[in-house]
Design an enzyme around this catalytic site. Sequence first.
Site, PDB file in Angstrom:
ATOM      1  N   HIS A  43       0.750  -1.142   0.170  1.00 31.29           N
ATOM      2  CA  HIS A  43       0.008  -0.054   0.126  1.00 31.29           C
ATOM      3  C   HIS A  43       0.822   1.289   0.250  1.00 31.29           C
ATOM      4  O   HIS A  43       0.441   2.305  -0.340  1.00 31.29           O
ATOM      5  CB  HIS A  43      -0.946  -0.204   1.120  1.00 31.29           C
ATOM      6  CG  HIS A  43      -2.192   0.674   0.819  1.00 31.29           C
ATOM      7  ND1 HIS A  43      -2.378   1.710  -0.007  1.00 31.29           N
ATOM      8  CD2 HIS A  43      -3.489   0.181   1.420  1.00 31.29           C
ATOM      9  CE1 HIS A  43      -3.618   2.044   0.390  1.00 31.29           C
ATOM     10  NE2 HIS A  43      -4.312   0.892   0.676  1.00 31.29           N
TER      11      HIS A  43
ATOM     12  N   ASP B 131      -2.630   2.066  -4.414  1.00 37.40           N
ATOM     13  CA  ASP B 131      -3.930   1.904  -3.713  1.00 37.40           C
ATOM     14  C   ASP B 131      -4.888   1.083  -4.353  1.00 37.40           C
ATOM     15  O   ASP B 131      -4.579   0.214  -5.344  1.00 37.40           O
ATOM     16  CB  ASP B 131      -4.464   3.276  -3.623  1.00 37.40           C
ATOM     17  CG  ASP B 131      -3.660   4.477  -3.021  1.00 37.40           C
ATOM     18  OD1 ASP B 131      -2.969   3.916  -2.211  1.00 37.40           O
ATOM     19  OD2 ASP B 131      -3.598   5.550  -3.556  1.00 37.40           O
TER      20      ASP B 131
END
Lengths: 429, 336
Positions: A402, A406
């Site tokens: 992450h 995303d």
Amino acid sequence: MAQPIPIPKLGMTMKEAKIVAWKFEEGQWVEAGKVVLQIETAKVTYDVEAPAAGFLHIAALPGKTLPVGAAAGFLAETQEELATLQAQAPVEAAAAPAAAQRTAAAGAPVSGRAPSAAGPAPAGGRLKISPLARKLAEEHGLDPSTLVGTGPEGRIVKEDVERALAAREAASASAAAAATPAAAAGFEILDGKRIKARLPLQGMRKAIADHMVYSLQVAAQLTTLTELDMTEMVRWRQGLLEREKSIGFRVSYTDLLVYVLARALKAVPVLNASLVDGEVVLWEDINIGVAVALQISSYESGLIVPVVRNADLKSLAEIHSAIASATERARSGKLLPDDVTGSTFTLTNTGVFGKAWAWGTPIINQPESAILQTGPIVERPAVVAGELAVRPMMPVSLTFDHRVLDGAPVAVFLEKFKDLVEHPETLIV
Amino acid sequence: MREILYLQAINEALEEEMRRDEKVFIIGESVQGGTFNTTMGLVQKFGPERVMDTPISESAVAGAAVGAALAGYRPVADLMFADFMYCCADEVFLKAAPWHFLHGRKVNVPLVFKAAIGGYAKLCNEHSRTMEAMVLHHPGLKLALPSNPYDAKGLLKTAIRDNNPVCYFYHKQLLPMVGPVPEEEYTVPFGVAEVKREGTDVTVVATSFMVQVALGVAAELEGKVSLEVIDPRTLEPLDLETILKSVRKTGRAVILDEDTLRCGVGAEIGMQIMENAFDALDAPVKRIGAANMPIPGGVLEQYCLPQPQQLADAVTSLLGMKRIELKNQTAGIKLF
């Protein structure tokens, strides 16, 4: 002339290697071509063959790291030459590489071993033990550092070893009588539990351990789960298997998945990326690492990740042969660093292990940004055109970093992958 | 079996070998009379040409013996005290010892340097030395050290029949020792050790008089510690195998030797044990020898030469036991 045994350059980026083990003793005669030395780089363990026949002189002990090209040892043509070498390039305890390894192993912390109060206490790291006691302990697989010496000046003597052996026998006999009467005596006891085997954390095991912990420490990893309808893929593969003879090899789902995956990454390149020095680098090369399990012994498994370079440009046959040849080299200890370095995305297909394991949370193979795990194809209920149907379904788990990307691009990627898998005819578009 | 004195055993060996081979003769100071009575009565039996008295010159005795040996005789050069070997050192150590080798093995030097060794008689530094390390340091010399009458006779006969130089050292303290000696012909081969006493805890290697000391201590310690006593009988050649076999059994070794400790027999045998049976050792090898000093005369001698209590202390320390005070502090020393 004595022939040096240099550290081979196994890959373009390889600079050094660590001595893992010598396969012959100091002074022993070694035939040319015999595996004389095992070395390890950050990626692989490699068996070095003797470049010539000769009497072995060991110049670097296990655990030592040497630069590429440096002589790890020498092969002397004659005993006299060996003696000269031993005099010129002595190595501390060169005669006992095995002993050195043992010391290293004994020095490694063993989890759960409570420090003994009476304390053999090898304070300076030096164990006070008579040669006879040491030999006896070794013969019976007893770790001398667990013994308490009762000899003069606290030295561990024969009697102490014999007492420990008797205690071990009694303990395992009573444990065996209580639990499994059939179990034979002779187990080592640690914290009241019988030990089946000790597997040293070294070589590949150590590399995997370090790498996995490192990956979890540096990346923000999360995993998404989904399920793909494999009806078309199963049909494709069936067709390819029927033509195995003319194709020349047996197509596996792994081959097909690498093929599809590479095309999906080409369409959604943000998953084919690395975080390098504060920048997200998107790779033009799509190099797919394929996790392959290795069985080393009955209790020891290993894992290598052969790399299929530019998988998006390769045919199914080329993908198959890249994986197969690297796996073969891994099994024979001849894996080269280039076989397992440079991947940009990794596929781990746990479907090969049977039907039980569906989803998982795979750990990213650093410095990549995502890893895809595919499970076994199992017939499951699925809704097709408003009707309940039985379809061959494949569980899919995707872990991504992450920090680098995303959820939105991951969803795009998964959609693309799903589309290619469920409608493989689009691959030829 | 009949029992005779150690000195009688030596005398018998000389007489029998002189009868057996007319090339055998004795040369030395006072051998017709006899300082230690080992040549007693021989001049009456063989005449002054075969029992030859010399002036007081050890160089002459040894030099004549070397020459006679080269000429085909088998002389027994009686040097009286081994300490006097310093006087004839050149003939013994630089002539007799190496010549067989230096002449390409074409020449034999069949002679015996017979001499009395040892202390415990308060005879001071020049009449108490044991001389073993000195001999062992000169390749070419064999070294026989009888610890009892049987070996005294058997080893001397082997020494006389040997084709190259042998130092045959008999111990002054053992001369009055009585022991069984067969009347029929026998010899004791070189390089064959004897297990004088079997035991399980510690191996004690000793020669000559020290064998009796070791046996005395072993008897004192009986019931508390079990000593195995090995007598190599000859230090060159050395029967290392028998010593190693014992060490492999007991795991511990003490070398008890009367010569000066430094660079002595204890160091040599101890090192050979370590080189050949390291894995058999359950404790460091210990050695006991004379203190690194000249041997004093009078009452001070006991503070230089090895004492029974030292052996007992070495043994108990190797076993991690409490010190055992010997009831008989002269165990093995005051034999006769």
